[in-house]
Design an enzyme around this catalytic site. Structure first.
Site, mmCIF file in Angstrom:
data_model
loop_
_atom_site.group_PDB
_atom_site.id
_atom_site.type_symbol
_atom_site.label_atom_id
_atom_site.label_comp_id
_atom_site.label_asym_id
_atom_site.label_seq_id
_atom_site.Cartn_x
_atom_site.Cartn_y
_atom_site.Cartn_z
ATOM 1 N N HIS A 1 0.924 -1.345 0.059
ATOM 2 C CA HIS A 1 0.031 0.161 0.182
ATOM 3 C C HIS A 1 1.003 1.310 -0.068
ATOM 4 O O HIS A 1 0.354 2.470 -0.736
ATOM 5 C CB HIS A 1 -0.850 -0.090 1.190
ATOM 6 C CG HIS A 1 -2.116 -1.213 1.043
ATOM 7 N ND1 HIS A 1 -2.246 -2.048 2.060
ATOM 8 C CD2 HIS A 1 -2.755 -1.367 -0.059
ATOM 9 C CE1 HIS A 1 -3.274 -2.902 1.381
ATOM 10 N NE2 HIS A 1 -3.708 -2.577 0.046
ATOM 11 N N ASP B 1 -10.076 -3.631 0.204
ATOM 12 C CA ASP B 1 -9.666 -3.954 1.519
ATOM 13 C C ASP B 1 -9.416 -2.379 2.153
ATOM 14 O O ASP B 1 -9.356 -2.206 3.558
ATOM 15 C CB ASP B 1 -8.346 -4.415 1.712
ATOM 16 C CG ASP B 1 -7.169 -3.917 0.771
ATOM 17 O OD1 ASP B 1 -6.856 -2.962 1.003
ATOM 18 O OD2 ASP B 1 -7.093 -4.708 -0.430
ATOM 19 N N ASP C 1 -18.219 -1.868 -11.753
ATOM 20 C CA ASP C 1 -17.376 -2.419 -12.224
ATOM 21 C C ASP C 1 -16.128 -1.322 -12.900
ATOM 22 O O ASP C 1 -16.882 -0.407 -13.419
ATOM 23 C CB ASP C 1 -17.887 -2.918 -13.824
ATOM 24 C CG ASP C 1 -16.756 -3.545 -14.593
ATOM 25 O OD1 ASP C 1 -15.557 -3.689 -14.345
ATOM 26 O OD2 ASP C 1 -17.153 -4.295 -15.836
ATOM 27 N N ASP D 1 -5.506 -1.143 -8.325
ATOM 28 C CA ASP D 1 -5.352 -2.194 -7.078
ATOM 29 C C ASP D 1 -6.018 -3.329 -7.494
ATOM 30 O O ASP D 1 -6.873 -3.883 -6.980
ATOM 31 C CB ASP D 1 -5.554 -1.473 -5.796
ATOM 32 C CG ASP D 1 -4.934 -2.178 -4.608
ATOM 33 O OD1 ASP D 1 -4.795 -3.501 -4.858
ATOM 34 O OD2 ASP D 1 -5.455 -2.213 -3.646
ATOM 35 N N ASP E 1 -5.253 -10.745 -9.646
ATOM 36 C CA ASP E 1 -4.628 -11.219 -10.950
ATOM 37 C C ASP E 1 -5.592 -10.999 -12.187
ATOM 38 O O ASP E 1 -6.747 -10.734 -12.039
ATOM 39 C CB ASP E 1 -4.385 -12.510 -10.556
ATOM 40 C CG ASP E 1 -3.321 -12.642 -9.354
ATOM 41 O OD1 ASP E 1 -2.286 -11.735 -9.344
ATOM 42 O OD2 ASP E 1 -3.304 -13.634 -8.683
#
Lengths: 281, 281
Positions: A62, A86, A137, A155, A158
């Site tokens: 971060h 998060d 989205d 962020d 994968d």
């Protein structure tokens, strides 16, 4: 009790750690979400079986995604964060008084709900009045934006599953369009070490380079990600992350555990094998 | 068949990879020696259960221990290598015509014999005429040397078992004495990440700093070592690894897969948490 979590870095290599308990396990519309209490890494967030963050070392990821671009351009006021449910990137960004607005676009509301409840270390600043959360989205959200942000932080997970569209050329093109003329885009850029990760990394670099005039890659040591050698992309409409590094960051007096301005300059110096992968992308 | 090698990085965290076969397993006077053929990392040397090198990424460790000091002082002619029975450090050093003598001191002859037979990738230059191998205790060997070497490379195992004495202040003091006035000592310096490794790293730094006027630490990404975040020590009687970096290394035309002169400067820029560990050592 002997309970271990295992992540496969490849078919033939895996990392495991002992856990005290599974805190929660849910299935959203998009992915499976697990939180564990581990012995060595504190609380751990896992999405579809892949470690997203551990309390022990999330500061590395971060800090490197936020302070690095902030140090290049102290005039960053409007920030778009894509993914990052998060709240870790948001937490670091809210430390800057100069930032006026943080739009956060996370496709999976359940990730944010889980992190709010079980991961206060990262989610603690999601209620800052400058933060606006959109459960949408990211690719659609950014498509409608023009010349609006100073910084976009991608962020993502994968490049498969819910994060896949955040690795497309169309997405990067829309990010370019959404940025002001001094705009910067930073993205998580996978690892150069294992062959499949390296392919994803090359693919992302090739696409970003085709869209942005400045497209560089920098590295950090993140021990709980596959290989521990993690890359980030720095793309901009003109600003160079090292030549244009502002001299004012140190005077802000922000305490960091990983990032510093010497490391800022050093982290763009990549090993030859990584440079070659990027050249051949 | 499903055969996996596992190394415990801590009691509660472990790294495993699938192997095709165990090539050899021996017990010397000093340690257990295993060689495996793995699917992802090529051939792997394991001492007392700890990965010493894999064919896939040993270049990182060996390049960073050799080319970095060689680039600081192009007048390095006499080199002492302690440990390094696999021959990887020697292989890189023999690429320099300027080096006249390489004394290698390895306590365990069986490691060298095994590497000669099963790890030709690293041991291939042990028969270079400039290389003299002594099967002795490094600490005793260096005690008798005065003002003799331009460079000492301490390529030890971890600070327990046969490598333990190579982490004592007495040993560092003797290395200092064995070095000429422009001498450099480079050593493998453990990892800052897991608490026990960090303690060993702090202990080594404290001792080296008490002996050498210049005592710095640099880092590399070595994915098959615990945490992937590995440190090296650079100590000298006066030369600074960055300020005194020679401009001539690039003109040598040596091809490297990890090391380059930008990375040389960058790898001394450590994360804040590592700097703090070193300050508190």
């Amino acid at each position: 009790m002997d309970l271990w979590f295992t992540e496969y870095h490849t078919e033939n290599a895996r990392f495991s750690f002992k856990i005290d308990k599974q805190v929660v396990s849910l299935k959203s519309e998009f992915q499976r979400i697990d939180v564990f209490d581990s012995y060595d890494f504190g609380r751990v967030l896992v999405l579809d079986g892949f470690i997203m963050l551990t309390e022990k070392d999330e500061f590395i990821y971060h800090e490197m995604m936020t302070h690095l671009p902030m140090a290049v351009n102290p005039e960053i006021h409007d920030v778009l964060v894509i993914g990052a449910g998060d709240g870790g990137a948001v937490r670091e960004l809210t430390r800057y008084d100069s930032i006026k607005r943080i739009d956060m676009v996370e496709i999976d509301k359940l990730v944010v709900d889980v992190c709010r409840e079980y991961l206060p270390q990262t989610s603690c600043k999601l209620d800052d009045p400058r933060v606006h959360i959109y459960f949408e989205d990211g690719i659609k959200f950014v498509k409608e934006k023009n010349n609006e942000y100073d910084l976009i932080i991608v962020d993502s997970t994968d490049p498969f599953g819910p994060g896949e569209s955040l690795f497309t050329e169309e997405f990067y093109r829309n990010c370019f369009k959404a940025l002001k003329s001094t705009g910067i885009m930073v993205n998580q850029h996978e690892s150069p070490y294992y062959p499949n990760d390296a392919l994803a990394m090359q693919d992302a670099h090739k696409k970003i380079k085709s869209v942005f005039p400045v497209a560089l890659v920098y590295q950090a040591h993140i021990p709980t990600y596959p290989s521990g050698h993690w890359l980030f992309g720095f793309a901009s409409k003109g600003l160079d992350p090292v030549a244009d590094l502002s001299t004012s960051w140190d005077s802000l007096g922000l305490k960091t555990k990983y990032y510093n301005t010497d490391l800022h300059k050093g982290c763009f110096a990549l090993p030859n094998y990584v440079k070659e992968l990027l050249r051949n992308a």
